[in-house]
Design a protein around this motif. Structure first.
Motif, PDB file in Angstrom:
ATOM      1  N   GLY A 226      47.455 -73.406  22.677  1.00  0.00           N
ATOM      2  CA  GLY A 226      46.855 -73.778  21.404  1.00  0.00           C
ATOM      3  C   GLY A 226      47.672 -74.712  20.547  1.00  0.00           C
ATOM      4  N   GLY A 227      48.864 -75.065  20.982  1.00  0.00           N
ATOM      5  CA  GLY A 227      49.666 -75.997  20.200  1.00  0.00           C
ATOM      6  C   GLY A 227      49.069 -77.391  20.229  1.00  0.00           C
ATOM      7  N   GLY A 228      49.620 -78.264  19.392  1.00  0.00           N
ATOM      8  CA  GLY A 228      49.132 -79.626  19.357  1.00  0.00           C
ATOM      9  C   GLY A 228      49.569 -80.348  18.112  1.00  0.00           C
ATOM     10  N   LEU A 229      48.926 -81.477  17.872  1.00  0.00           N
ATOM     11  CA  LEU A 229      49.218 -82.315  16.712  1.00  0.00           C
ATOM     12  C   LEU A 229      48.171 -82.049  15.633  1.00  0.00           C
ATOM     13  CD1 LEU A 229      50.691 -84.706  15.330  1.00  0.00           C
ATOM     14  CD2 LEU A 229      49.122 -86.225  16.576  1.00  0.00           C
ATOM     15  N   VAL A 230      48.628 -81.828  14.416  1.00  0.00           N
ATOM     16  CA  VAL A 230      47.718 -81.572  13.305  1.00  0.00           C
ATOM     17  C   VAL A 230      48.266 -82.268  12.062  1.00  0.00           C
ATOM     18  CG1 VAL A 230      48.858 -79.390  12.724  1.00  0.00           C
ATOM     19  CG2 VAL A 230      46.483 -79.761  12.045  1.00  0.00           C
TER      20      VAL A 230
ATOM     21  N   GLY B 134      48.368 -80.045   5.878  1.00  0.00           N
ATOM     22  CA  GLY B 134      47.239 -79.403   5.236  1.00  0.00           C
ATOM     23  C   GLY B 134      46.215 -78.833   6.197  1.00  0.00           C
ATOM     24  N   GLY B 135      46.354 -79.155   7.464  1.00  0.00           N
ATOM     25  CA  GLY B 135      45.407 -78.698   8.463  1.00  0.00           C
ATOM     26  C   GLY B 135      45.709 -77.294   8.970  1.00  0.00           C
ATOM     27  N   SER B 136      44.894 -76.873   9.940  1.00  0.00           N
ATOM     28  CA  SER B 136      45.011 -75.529  10.508  1.00  0.00           C
ATOM     29  C   SER B 136      45.093 -75.597  12.017  1.00  0.00           C
ATOM     30  CB  SER B 136      43.799 -74.675  10.112  1.00  0.00           C
ATOM     31  OG  SER B 136      43.727 -74.482   8.723  1.00  0.00           O
ATOM     32  N   LEU B 137      45.696 -74.568  12.578  1.00  0.00           N
ATOM     33  CA  LEU B 137      45.826 -74.459  14.024  1.00  0.00           C
ATOM     34  C   LEU B 137      45.977 -72.978  14.357  1.00  0.00           C
ATOM     35  CD1 LEU B 137      46.010 -76.687  16.262  1.00  0.00           C
ATOM     36  CD2 LEU B 137      48.488 -76.351  16.213  1.00  0.00           C
ATOM     37  N   ARG B 138      45.424 -72.571  15.486  1.00  0.00           N
ATOM     38  CA  ARG B 138      45.632 -71.205  15.952  1.00  0.00           C
ATOM     39  C   ARG B 138      46.283 -71.246  17.326  1.00  0.00           C
ATOM     40  NH1 ARG B 138      41.330 -66.349  17.278  1.00  0.00           N
ATOM     41  NH2 ARG B 138      40.996 -67.625  19.147  1.00  0.00           N
ATOM     42  N   VAL B 139      47.405 -70.580  17.451  1.00  0.00           N
ATOM     43  CA  VAL B 139      48.055 -70.444  18.750  1.00  0.00           C
ATOM     44  C   VAL B 139      47.841 -69.032  19.260  1.00  0.00           C
ATOM     45  CG1 VAL B 139      49.743 -72.287  18.431  1.00  0.00           C
ATOM     46  CG2 VAL B 139      50.280 -69.991  17.624  1.00  0.00           C
ATOM     47  N   SER B 140      47.777 -68.939  20.578  1.00  0.00           N
ATOM     48  CA  SER B 140      47.507 -67.662  21.233  1.00  0.00           C
ATOM     49  C   SER B 140      48.601 -67.352  22.244  1.00  0.00           C
ATOM     50  CB  SER B 140      46.159 -67.716  21.968  1.00  0.00           C
ATOM     51  OG  SER B 140      45.112 -68.050  21.092  1.00  0.00           O
ATOM     52  N   CYS B 141      48.747 -66.069  22.537  1.00  0.00           N
ATOM     53  CA  CYS B 141      49.709 -65.630  23.548  1.00  0.00           C
ATOM     54  C   CYS B 141      49.060 -64.529  24.369  1.00  0.00           C
ATOM     55  CB  CYS B 141      50.987 -65.140  22.886  1.00  0.00           C
ATOM     56  SG  CYS B 141      52.133 -64.317  23.997  1.00  0.00           S
ATOM     57  N   ALA B 142      48.838 -64.810  25.637  1.00  0.00           N
ATOM     58  CA  ALA B 142      48.227 -63.836  26.532  1.00  0.00           C
ATOM     59  C   ALA B 142      49.306 -63.145  27.349  1.00  0.00           C
ATOM     60  CB  ALA B 142      47.232 -64.530  27.453  1.00  0.00           C
TER      61      ALA B 142
ATOM     62  N   VAL C 253      58.640 -75.727  18.277  1.00  0.00           N
ATOM     63  CA  VAL C 253      58.085 -75.035  19.436  1.00  0.00           C
ATOM     64  C   VAL C 253      57.929 -73.567  19.043  1.00  0.00           C
ATOM     65  CG1 VAL C 253      58.413 -74.381  21.837  1.00  0.00           C
ATOM     66  CG2 VAL C 253      59.145 -76.645  21.048  1.00  0.00           C
ATOM     67  N   TYR C 254      56.739 -73.054  19.233  1.00  0.00           N
ATOM     68  CA  TYR C 254      56.424 -71.682  18.853  1.00  0.00           C
ATOM     69  C   TYR C 254      56.451 -70.790  20.093  1.00  0.00           C
ATOM     70  CZ  TYR C 254      55.317 -73.030  14.112  1.00  0.00           C
ATOM     71  OH  TYR C 254      55.414 -73.478  12.820  1.00  0.00           O
ATOM     72  N   TYR C 255      57.215 -69.707  20.000  1.00  0.00           N
ATOM     73  CA  TYR C 255      57.415 -68.799  21.121  1.00  0.00           C
ATOM     74  C   TYR C 255      56.833 -67.423  20.800  1.00  0.00           C
ATOM     75  CZ  TYR C 255      60.902 -72.175  22.750  1.00  0.00           C
ATOM     76  OH  TYR C 255      61.548 -73.313  23.176  1.00  0.00           O
TER      77      TYR C 255
ATOM     78  N   VAL D 146      54.038 -77.348  18.355  1.00  0.00           N
ATOM     79  CA  VAL D 146      53.189 -77.658  17.201  1.00  0.00           C
ATOM     80  C   VAL D 146      53.841 -78.785  16.420  1.00  0.00           C
ATOM     81  CG1 VAL D 146      52.260 -76.801  15.016  1.00  0.00           C
ATOM     82  CG2 VAL D 146      52.251 -75.320  17.043  1.00  0.00           C
ATOM     83  N   THR D 147      53.095 -79.852  16.214  1.00  0.00           N
ATOM     84  CA  THR D 147      53.595 -80.996  15.465  1.00  0.00           C
ATOM     85  C   THR D 147      52.681 -81.240  14.268  1.00  0.00           C
ATOM     86  OG1 THR D 147      54.496 -82.003  17.470  1.00  0.00           O
ATOM     87  CG2 THR D 147      54.213 -83.440  15.562  1.00  0.00           C
ATOM     88  N   VAL D 148      53.263 -81.236  13.087  1.00  0.00           N
ATOM     89  CA  VAL D 148      52.502 -81.479  11.861  1.00  0.00           C
ATOM     90  C   VAL D 148      52.922 -82.841  11.320  1.00  0.00           C
ATOM     91  CG1 VAL D 148      51.837 -80.618   9.586  1.00  0.00           C
ATOM     92  CG2 VAL D 148      52.499 -79.003  11.403  1.00  0.00           C
TER      93      VAL D 148
END
Length: 115
Positions: free
Chosen positions: A8-12, A15-23, A92-94, A111-113
């Motif tokens: 779910g990471g990426g460029l945003v 002020g934007g939103s993002l949801r990251v997931s961990c399975a 980088v989100y762990y 994640v890059t803002v």
């Protein structure tokens, strides 16, 4: 095989939103405390948010009111909803699973803002 896989990471834009997931796989997910950490370039890894097996949550001061951690035990997945993102959230989100003395780590999602 014990494994945590972030996505779910990426460029945003700021002020934007993002949801990251961990399975998670290979563990009894419901009994683990789960956490999200992040590491920015040149900085130490820091705790962002944590959720206990019972659903209690805690947050770093820098993200309080903007980020929300949640878990779905039926899907063996923990989420981090990130709103009102700032450039300083770039990292980088762990994902981390903790039970006793041997935490489990995922490989991270970037994640890059930036505008």
């Amino acid at each position: 095989q014990v494994q945590l896989v972030e996505s779910g990471g990426g460029l945003v834009q700021p002020g934007g939103s993002l949801r990251v997931s961990c399975a998670a796989s290979g563990i009894i997910f419901s009994i683990y405390a789960m956490g999200w950490y992040r590491q920015a370039p040149g900085k130490q890894r820091e705790l962002v948010a944590r959720i206990s097996s019972g659903g209690s949550t805690s947050y770093a001061d820098s993200v309080k009111g903007r980020f929300t951690i949640s878990r779905d035990n039926a899907k063996n997945t923990v989420y981090l909803q990130m709103d009102s993102l700032k450039p300083e959230d770039t990292a980088v989100y762990y994902c981390n699973a903790a039970l006793g003395a041997a935490p489990i780590w995922g490989q991270g999602t970037r994640v890059t803002v930036s505008s």
